[in-house]
Design an enzyme around this catalytic site. Structure first.
Site, short mmCIF file in Angstrom:
data_model
loop_
_atom_site.label_atom_id
_atom_site.label_comp_id
_atom_site.label_asym_id
_atom_site.label_seq_id
_atom_site.Cartn_x
_atom_site.Cartn_y
_atom_site.Cartn_z
N GLU A 51 8.72 60.48 33.25
CA GLU A 51 10.26 60.55 33.09
C GLU A 51 10.72 59.70 31.65
O GLU A 51 11.71 60.50 31.37
CB GLU A 51 10.84 59.47 34.42
CG GLU A 51 10.41 60.12 35.79
CD GLU A 51 9.23 59.64 36.43
OE1 GLU A 51 8.98 60.00 37.57
OE2 GLU A 51 8.42 59.24 35.62
N HIS A 78 6.86 57.63 50.82
CA HIS A 78 7.16 58.71 50.31
C HIS A 78 6.33 59.74 50.78
O HIS A 78 5.35 59.63 51.13
CB HIS A 78 6.91 58.53 48.83
CG HIS A 78 7.53 59.30 47.85
ND1 HIS A 78 6.92 60.79 47.82
CD2 HIS A 78 8.71 59.54 47.30
CE1 HIS A 78 7.85 61.51 46.74
NE2 HIS A 78 8.85 60.73 46.56
N ARG A 123 4.55 57.83 39.76
CA ARG A 123 3.27 58.58 39.34
C ARG A 123 2.27 57.38 38.53
O ARG A 123 1.02 57.37 38.76
CB ARG A 123 3.41 59.69 38.57
CG ARG A 123 3.87 60.91 39.18
CD ARG A 123 4.06 62.36 38.44
NE ARG A 123 4.40 63.21 39.33
CZ ARG A 123 3.47 64.28 39.62
NH1 ARG A 123 2.53 64.19 39.46
NH2 ARG A 123 3.85 65.00 40.72
N ASP A 148 16.21 61.95 34.80
CA ASP A 148 14.57 62.16 34.08
C ASP A 148 13.69 62.90 34.99
O ASP A 148 12.56 62.71 34.59
CB ASP A 148 14.31 60.61 33.93
CG ASP A 148 14.00 59.69 35.15
OD1 ASP A 148 14.10 60.40 36.37
OD2 ASP A 148 14.14 58.64 34.74
N HIS A 166 6.37 54.81 44.53
CA HIS A 166 6.12 56.21 44.50
C HIS A 166 5.80 56.76 43.11
O HIS A 166 5.38 57.87 42.99
CB HIS A 166 7.47 57.13 45.07
CG HIS A 166 8.69 57.09 44.20
ND1 HIS A 166 9.51 55.82 43.90
CD2 HIS A 166 8.99 58.05 42.96
CE1 HIS A 166 10.39 56.23 43.18
NE2 HIS A 166 10.26 57.38 42.38
N GLU A 212 23.60 59.67 33.81
CA GLU A 212 22.64 58.53 33.55
C GLU A 212 21.65 58.64 32.45
O GLU A 212 20.55 58.64 32.29
CB GLU A 212 21.65 58.43 35.02
CG GLU A 212 20.91 56.95 35.02
CD GLU A 212 20.37 56.90 36.36
OE1 GLU A 212 20.73 56.67 37.27
OE2 GLU A 212 18.87 57.43 36.25
#
Length: 384
Positions: free
Chosen positions: A134, A247, A217, A98, A215, A120
Site C-alpha cells: 500500500e 478476513h 499482507r 492505497d 489482514h 485520503e
C-alpha cells in the site's frame, strides 16, 4: 450545458465505506454527472457495504481472483478499468487511498490523459515495506494525481514535503468520519441493522469484549502466527470475551482459525457488514488491529486501540492517546492488553471520544471542490 463527467473507482470494502459520503454528496449536485465503477478486488465485501449505503455501480469489471501474484491482479485491473474509461470517457477519475484498484485506476487514467483526484491523500509511513504494497501504491498515486484531498494536517505536510503544489492540496478531513456518523444514525433509527452481531454479543454478556482484526499482507505468515498466539494467551482471562473478525482471505482466516478454534473465550466470526461491525466496535473495551480504518474509527467511538504493526501512517490517534503501537510480538501484545485491562484508570484515559480524523463533513467539502474543478476539457477528450 455540458455536465462534467466524473468516474469514481472503488474495489475494496474500505473504499466503499469511505467513498460513499463523496458519492452521496456528488449525486446531490445535478450539474455533475457522477458514475461509479466497482472492480472485483473485494467482490463480496464490496457489495455488502455498497448495499449498506445504497450505491449501485454504473459499471463493474470481473473479479481479480483470490490470491495469486499482485502484478497479475494489477494487470487485470489496469485493462478492465481502462476499458471502462474508454467507454465512459470521464473528465476526471476519483480514487481512494492505497489499494491495487486505486493504483490501477490512477495509471489507466494517466495513460489516457485523464486527471486524477486522490481522496485520503498524503498518508505516509516512510517505509515501502510497511504497509506493503500500500505504501508504494499511495506514493505513485500521489505523484500522478492533480487534486489531493488530505485527511489531516500531517497528510498535508507530507504532500508539501514531496513538492506537491499547495493549490492542489485540500485539507478536508477523513470521509470515514462521515461514514461512521451516517451509520450510527441508521443504527439508532433501525437497530435491526446490526442483528448479525447480536449472537456473539449475547454469548459474552457480562464480560468485557476485546475485538481483533488482522489482514495486512506484511502480517501474513510468521507475524500472523505470533498475533494468533497472543490472542490465545489473552483468552485464558475469565473476564473477557475475544471476538476475532475473520478476513475472507484464506491466508488470514486459515491460520487464525487453526490456532484459535477451540479457545473457549474466543469467537471467530465471518466478516460483518459495516453497521454490525460498528456496533461490535462500540461494544468493545479494547480493539487489537492492523487495520487503518479501525485506527480512525475507534477513537471516534471512544474505544482504545492497540496497533498490531511496528509503525503507522495514522499517527494522530497515537498522539491523541487513543492508540498505542505494539507490533506483533506475543509477549508485548499480551503485556499491553493486560496492562490496560487490569488498570481501569489507564484504560479509561484511552477510552475517550476523540475526533482525530474529521468532523463528518469531508464528503461535502470534496464534492464542492470536484464540482468546481471538473477536470479535462471535454472538447479535448473528443479530439483524442
Amino acid at each position: 450545458m455540458h455536465r462534467p463527467r466524473l468516474l469514481v473507482v472503488l474495489g475494496t470494502r474500505p473504499e466503499a465505506i469511505k467513498m460513499a459520503p463523496v458519492i452521496a454528496a456528488l449525486r446531490k449536485r445535478p450539474q455533475v454527472d457522477t458514475r461509479v465503477l466497482a472492480t472485483g478486488q473485494h467482490r463480496t465485501l464490496l457489495k455488502q457495504d455498497l448495499d449498506v449505503f445504497g450505491i449501485v455501480p454504473d459499471a463493474e469489471i470481473a473479479p481479480t481472483g483470490a490470491g495469486g501474484a499482485l502484478d497479475v491482479a494489477l494487470a487485470r485491473l489496469l485493462t478492465g478499468i481502462g476499458s471502462v474509461i474508454e467507454r465512459k470517457r470521464p473528465q476526471r477519475v476519483i480514487v481512494h487511498g492505497d489499494t491495487l484498484t486505486a493504483l490501477a485506476a490512477t495509471l489507466s487514467a494517466h495513460l489516457r490523459g485523464v486527471p486524477v483526484a486522490h481522496v485520503e491523500a498524503g498518508l505516509r509511513s516512510g517505509d515501502l515495506s510497511a504497509p506493503w504494497p500500500e505504501e508504494g501504491s499511495r506514493r505513485v498515486t500521489g505523484v500522478l494525481a492533480d487534486l489531493h484531498f488530505a485527511p489531516t494536517a500531517g497528510a498535508v505536510a507530507a504532500l508539501r514535503a514531496e513538492n506537491v503544489p499547495s493549490d492542489a492540496i485540500h485539507l478536508t478531513g477523513n470521509t470515514v468520519a462521515d461514514a461512521l456518523r451516517i451509520v450510527q444514525a441508521r443504527i439508532a433509527a433501525a437497530p435491526g441493522l446490526t442483528d448479525a452481531v447480536a449472537p456473539v454479543l449475547a454469548r459474552f454478556a457480562g464480560r468485557r469484549i476485546v475485538t481483533v482484526t488482522v489482514h495486512r499482507r506484511e502480517n501474513h505468515g510468521v507475524a500472523l502466527a505470533r498475533i494468533a498466539e497472543a490472542v490465545a494467551r489473552l483468552a485464558i482471562r475469565e473476564d473477557i470475551g475475544i471476538v476475532v473478525a475473520l478476513h475472507p482471505n484464506p491466508a488470514v482466516a486459515g491460520p487464525l482459525s487453526e490456532r484459535l478454534r477451540g479457545c473457549g473465550r474466543v469467537a471467530l466470526v465471518r466478516a460483518l457488514d459495516y453497521p454490525a461491525f460498528v456496533r461490535l466496535m462500540a461494544a468493545s473495551a479494547l480493539i487489537l488491529t492492523d487495520s487503518g480504518g479501525v485506527q480512525e474509527e475507534a477513537p471516534a467511538l471512544g474505544v482504545p486501540v492497540l496497533v498490531l504493526r511496528d509503525r503507522t501512517e495514522r499517527p494522530e490517534g497515537v498522539a491523541a492517546g487513543a492508540a498505542r503501537i505494539v507490533g506483533t510480538d506475543p509477549a508485548r501484545i499480551v503485556a499491553a492488553a493486560s496492562g490496560l485491562l487490569d488498570d481501569p484508570a489507564a484504560l479509561g484515559a484511552m477510552a475517550v471520544v476523540r475526533h482525530c480524523y474529521g468532523d463528518g463533513r469531508a464528503g461535502e467539502r470534496i464534492a464542492a471542490i470536484l464540482a468546481a474543478t471538473p477536470g479535462r476539457d471535454p472538447a479535448a477528450l473528443e479530439r483524442r
